[in-house]
Write a protein that holds these residues in place. Structure first.
Motif, PDB file in Angstrom:
ATOM      1  N   ARG A  38       0.826  -1.210   0.000  1.00  0.00           N
ATOM      2  CA  ARG A  38       0.000   0.000   0.000  1.00  0.00           C
ATOM      3  C   ARG A  38       0.862   1.263   0.000  1.00  0.00           C
ATOM      4  N   GLN A  39       2.007   1.204   0.685  1.00  0.00           N
ATOM      5  CA  GLN A  39       2.906   2.365   0.715  1.00  0.00           C
ATOM      6  C   GLN A  39       3.414   2.688  -0.692  1.00  0.00           C
ATOM      7  N   LEU A  40       3.459   1.652  -1.549  1.00  0.00           N
ATOM      8  CA  LEU A  40       4.004   1.816  -2.898  1.00  0.00           C
ATOM      9  C   LEU A  40       2.900   2.049  -3.930  1.00  0.00           C
ATOM     10  N   GLY A  41       1.657   2.136  -3.452  1.00  0.00           N
ATOM     11  CA  GLY A  41       0.532   2.336  -4.372  1.00  0.00           C
ATOM     12  C   GLY A  41       0.114   1.048  -5.068  1.00  0.00           C
ATOM     13  N   ILE A  42       0.509  -0.093  -4.509  1.00  0.00           N
ATOM     14  CA  ILE A  42       0.143  -1.382  -5.109  1.00  0.00           C
ATOM     15  C   ILE A  42      -0.980  -2.001  -4.272  1.00  0.00           C
ATOM     16  N   ARG A  43      -2.058  -2.390  -4.956  1.00  0.00           N
ATOM     17  CA  ARG A  43      -3.204  -2.947  -4.232  1.00  0.00           C
ATOM     18  C   ARG A  43      -3.064  -4.462  -4.173  1.00  0.00           C
ATOM     19  N   PHE A  44      -2.961  -4.986  -2.960  1.00  0.00           N
ATOM     20  CA  PHE A  44      -2.833  -6.446  -2.800  1.00  0.00           C
ATOM     21  C   PHE A  44      -3.835  -6.916  -1.747  1.00  0.00           C
ATOM     22  N   PRO A  45      -4.963  -7.502  -2.182  1.00  0.00           N
ATOM     23  CA  PRO A  45      -5.956  -7.954  -1.197  1.00  0.00           C
ATOM     24  C   PRO A  45      -5.427  -9.137  -0.383  1.00  0.00           C
ATOM     25  N   GLN A  46      -5.361  -8.947   0.913  1.00  0.00           N
ATOM     26  CA  GLN A  46      -4.793  -9.961   1.808  1.00  0.00           C
ATOM     27  C   GLN A  46      -5.501  -9.841   3.155  1.00  0.00           C
ATOM     28  N   ALA A  47      -5.738 -10.958   3.810  1.00  0.00           N
ATOM     29  CA  ALA A  47      -6.345 -10.939   5.147  1.00  0.00           C
ATOM     30  C   ALA A  47      -5.739 -12.081   5.953  1.00  0.00           C
ATOM     31  N   SER A  48      -5.667 -11.901   7.263  1.00  0.00           N
ATOM     32  CA  SER A  48      -5.069 -12.955   8.074  1.00  0.00           C
ATOM     33  C   SER A  48      -6.028 -13.446   9.157  1.00  0.00           C
ATOM     34  N   ILE A  49      -5.881 -14.720   9.471  1.00  0.00           N
ATOM     35  CA  ILE A  49      -6.695 -15.387  10.495  1.00  0.00           C
ATOM     36  C   ILE A  49      -5.752 -15.805  11.614  1.00  0.00           C
ATOM     37  N   ARG A  50      -6.189 -15.617  12.865  1.00  0.00           N
ATOM     38  CA  ARG A  50      -5.335 -15.995  14.010  1.00  0.00           C
ATOM     39  C   ARG A  50      -5.626 -17.447  14.401  1.00  0.00           C
ATOM     40  N   SER A  51      -4.583 -18.276  14.311  1.00  0.00           N
ATOM     41  CA  SER A  51      -4.759 -19.709  14.603  1.00  0.00           C
ATOM     42  C   SER A  51      -3.907 -20.072  15.822  1.00  0.00           C
ATOM     43  N   SER A  52      -4.491 -20.810  16.774  1.00  0.00           N
ATOM     44  CA  SER A  52      -3.783 -21.156  18.019  1.00  0.00           C
ATOM     45  C   SER A  52      -3.548 -22.657  18.089  1.00  0.00           C
ATOM     46  N   ILE A  53      -2.309 -23.052  18.378  1.00  0.00           N
ATOM     47  CA  ILE A  53      -1.986 -24.478  18.440  1.00  0.00           C
ATOM     48  C   ILE A  53      -1.041 -24.753  19.617  1.00  0.00           C
ATOM     49  N   LEU A  54      -0.731 -26.027  19.869  1.00  0.00           N
ATOM     50  CA  LEU A  54       0.129 -26.349  21.016  1.00  0.00           C
ATOM     51  C   LEU A  54       1.010 -27.553  20.721  1.00  0.00           C
ATOM     52  N   SER A  55       2.021 -27.735  21.569  1.00  0.00           N
ATOM     53  CA  SER A  55       2.847 -28.941  21.448  1.00  0.00           C
ATOM     54  C   SER A  55       2.884 -29.642  22.796  1.00  0.00           C
ATOM     55  N   VAL A  56       3.053 -30.971  22.742  1.00  0.00           N
ATOM     56  CA  VAL A  56       3.159 -31.761  23.979  1.00  0.00           C
ATOM     57  C   VAL A  56       4.465 -32.545  23.973  1.00  0.00           C
ATOM     58  N   ALA A  57       4.870 -32.976  25.142  1.00  0.00           N
ATOM     59  CA  ALA A  57       6.160 -33.648  25.326  1.00  0.00           C
ATOM     60  C   ALA A  57       6.159 -35.047  24.699  1.00  0.00           C
ATOM     61  N   PRO A  58       7.364 -35.583  24.401  1.00  0.00           N
ATOM     62  CA  PRO A  58       7.460 -36.951  23.883  1.00  0.00           C
ATOM     63  C   PRO A  58       6.948 -37.957  24.919  1.00  0.00           C
ATOM     64  N   GLY A  59       6.582 -39.135  24.439  1.00  0.00           N
ATOM     65  CA  GLY A  59       6.143 -40.203  25.350  1.00  0.00           C
ATOM     66  C   GLY A  59       6.514 -41.552  24.766  1.00  0.00           C
ATOM     67  N   GLU A  60       6.109 -42.616  25.443  1.00  0.00           N
ATOM     68  CA  GLU A  60       6.503 -43.973  25.038  1.00  0.00           C
ATOM     69  C   GLU A  60       5.739 -44.460  23.805  1.00  0.00           C
ATOM     70  N   ALA A  61       4.436 -44.131  23.737  1.00  0.00           N
ATOM     71  CA  ALA A  61       3.561 -44.773  22.744  1.00  0.00           C
ATOM     72  C   ALA A  61       3.958 -44.418  21.313  1.00  0.00           C
ATOM     73  N   VAL A  62       3.773 -45.385  20.402  1.00  0.00           N
ATOM     74  CA  VAL A  62       4.027 -45.124  18.980  1.00  0.00           C
ATOM     75  C   VAL A  62       2.727 -44.620  18.347  1.00  0.00           C
ATOM     76  N   LEU A  63       2.744 -43.383  17.894  1.00  0.00           N
ATOM     77  CA  LEU A  63       1.551 -42.760  17.318  1.00  0.00           C
ATOM     78  C   LEU A  63       1.841 -42.438  15.856  1.00  0.00           C
TER      79      LEU A  63
END
Ligand SMILES: Cc1cc2nc3c(=O)[nH]c(=O)nc-3n(C[C@H](O)[C@H](O)[C@H](O)COP(=O)(O)OP(=O)(O)OC[C@H]3O[C@@H](n4cnc5c(N)ncnc54)[C@H](O)[C@@H]3O)c2cc1C
Length: 441
Positions: free
Chosen positions: A223-248
């Motif tokens: 936009r600062q350069l006069g170029i129109r680029f339609p763009q929108a962002s979505i906020r996505s929340s995720i997590l990680s868990v520790a390693p364990g014994e089971a084979v998944l």
């Protein structure tokens, strides 16, 4: 705990000139610089924060052909080979593995959609296996339940988001390229209508070529350069868990929750498509273009809050090139985590895979996923400013196709035979029609 990320020691000195300046060191920017440096160009990557610290370290790590839109599939296929080649050529490790991706479902409608994709994929030589109930239940044995069916895509895989962009940045440095962190690009200069320099907070770099791989910040920069680029962002929340014994399973998708093995043996847990829409002036500006996409995805989206305005990446304000810009106020886009989604994701994952019950949560984070109105990335030179190439809007699937996108951009810069047909990606499509065809899958 924020999203894990390997830190890269980078250069301090701002070169006065370069053959190409790459703005933004996410996976797209670093692979672009890597393929240009391999062809002997003097490249400078400028990153306002840290290499890979935004979307490129916050994702699941899936590198998939499965369920790709026809326009993106050729790039996805080439990218899988390039992930492998990168490790061989550079000696750097992104932990890319063709572990295969497993999709399980009890919905006839969902299974029929996957079967349609399988039929289409066959026509372009991509193999994917539909699983009947017995095969799906066997592959999904860790869930301890029966499934109506599923899909296994054996040639797809995952890479480690915490290591991938830093590994490519190290490869650029080995090739003699420059990578600058805490160095925001504020704008550009032109001479005779062509790009002649990129102006950063630490000074100008003379160049005839700049690539804007700025992720969620790309539209406000344009936009600062006069170029129109339609763009929108979505906020996505995720997590990680520790390693364990089971084979998944290494990578498992179900409609309720998806899990991905991390290189430390832990798992990333997420709900596919789930996200919050934080209102901003930019979103309001481009709302008409995003209507078809929104109508398709609204069931998984919920209204957000002021996070988008606080973050500043979708600002409509005009900034001065000789003063600090919103990018310097927000070095790393690290939006607030949606705690309700994190709880729901963990509960659903533990219900799906009982072995995850009681696992320690090692981190949770949110990321803004930047999208175009049709869900296909915008890659191409902008006619308004020759020498200025846009590469953004990867719409939630840019990590896996990062190598292919970087290669294609390098081909465009060099004028060489393109890796894939570049036409479906050209940003011009947004000025030609109000509504493009939203991705099928
Ligand atoms: C939760 C989540 C899950 C996802 N899962 C997957 C998945 O499994 N598979 C997949 O393929 N994709 C996935 N994605 C999408 C993927 O992460 C993105 O499409 C991809 O990382 C985009 O890369 P990028 O380089 O375009 O942008 P980014 O990684 O966001 O990088 C852009 C960089 O540009 C910098 N920058 C911006 N403006 C400037 C400036 N003016 N000057 C200097 N630097 C600047 C930023 O600081 C940033 O580091 C997911 C995304 C999220 C958030």
């Amino acid at each position: 705990m924020p999203a894990p990320l390997t830190l890269v020691e980078s250069s301090d000195e701002l070169p006065r000139s370069a053959d190409a300046v790459i703005i933004g060191a996410g996976i797209v920017g670093v692979f672009t610089a890597y393929y240009l440096a391999r062809r002997g160009l003097k490249v400078v990557v400028v990153e306002k924060g840290r290499v890979g610290a935004e979307q490129s370290s916050r994702n699941w790590g899936w590198c998939r052909q499965q369920n790709r839109d026809a326009r993106e599939l050729p790039m996805a296929t080439k990218s899988l080979d390039l992930w492998e080649q990168f490790a061989e050529e550079s000696g750097e490790d992104t932990d890319f593995r063709r572990c295969g991706l497993l999709y399980l479902s009890n919905s006839e409608e969902e299974l029929a959609g996957w079967a349609r994709w399988r039929d289409f994929a066959r026509t372009v030589g991509v193999t994917t296996h539909m699983l009947d109930s017995a095969a799906a239940s066997e592959r999904g044995a860790a869930t301890g339940r029966a499934w109506k069916g599923g899909v296994f895509s054996p040639s797809d895989g995952t890479a480690d988001p915490s290591r991938a962009a830093p590994a490519v940045a190290r490869a650029i440095l080995k090739l003699g390229g420059t990578v600058l962190q805490n160095c925001a690009a504020r704008g550009i200069e032109t001479e005779g209508g062509r790009l002649s320099a990129v102006v950063t907070e630490h000074g100008a770099i003379r160049t005839g070529t700049a690539i804007l791989s700025g992720g969620a910040w790309a539209s406000s920069f344009c936009r600062q350069l006069g170029i129109r680029f339609p763009q929108a962002s979505i906020r996505s929340s995720i997590l990680s868990v520790a390693p364990g014994e089971a084979v998944l399973p290494d990578a498992l998708h179900t409609a309720r929750v998806s899990v991905t093995r991390r290189s430390d043996g832990g798992y990333t847990l997420a709900i596919s498509g789930r996200g919050r829409v934080d209102p901003t002036l930019q979103k309001i500006r481009f709302a008409p273009q995003f209507l078809p996409m929104f109508l398709r995805r609204w069931r998984s989206l919920s209204p957000g809050g002021l996070e988008g305005i606080r973050s500043g990446h979708e600002s409509l304000t005009r900034w001065q090139i000789d003063r600090p810009t919103p990018m310097e106020h927000m070095r790393i886009l690290d939006p607030a985590v949606d705690r309700g989604t994190i709880r729901r994701t963990f509960d659903r994952a533990a219900e799906l895979l009982p072995a995850l019950k009681g696992r320690r949560v090692t981190a949770s984070w949110a990321g803004y996923i930047d999208s175009t109105p049709d869900g296909v990335p915008a890659i191409g030179e902008t006619p308004a400013v020759p020498g200025f190439i846009l590469a953004a809007g990867f719409s939630g699937h840019g990590f896996g196709i990062g190598p292919g996108a970087g290669h294609l951009i390098a081909d465009i810069v060099m004028g060489s035979d393109p890796l894939v047909d570049p036409r479906p990606y050209h940003p011009d499509r947004f000025s030609q029609s109000a509504w493009g065809k939203v991705t099928d899958f």
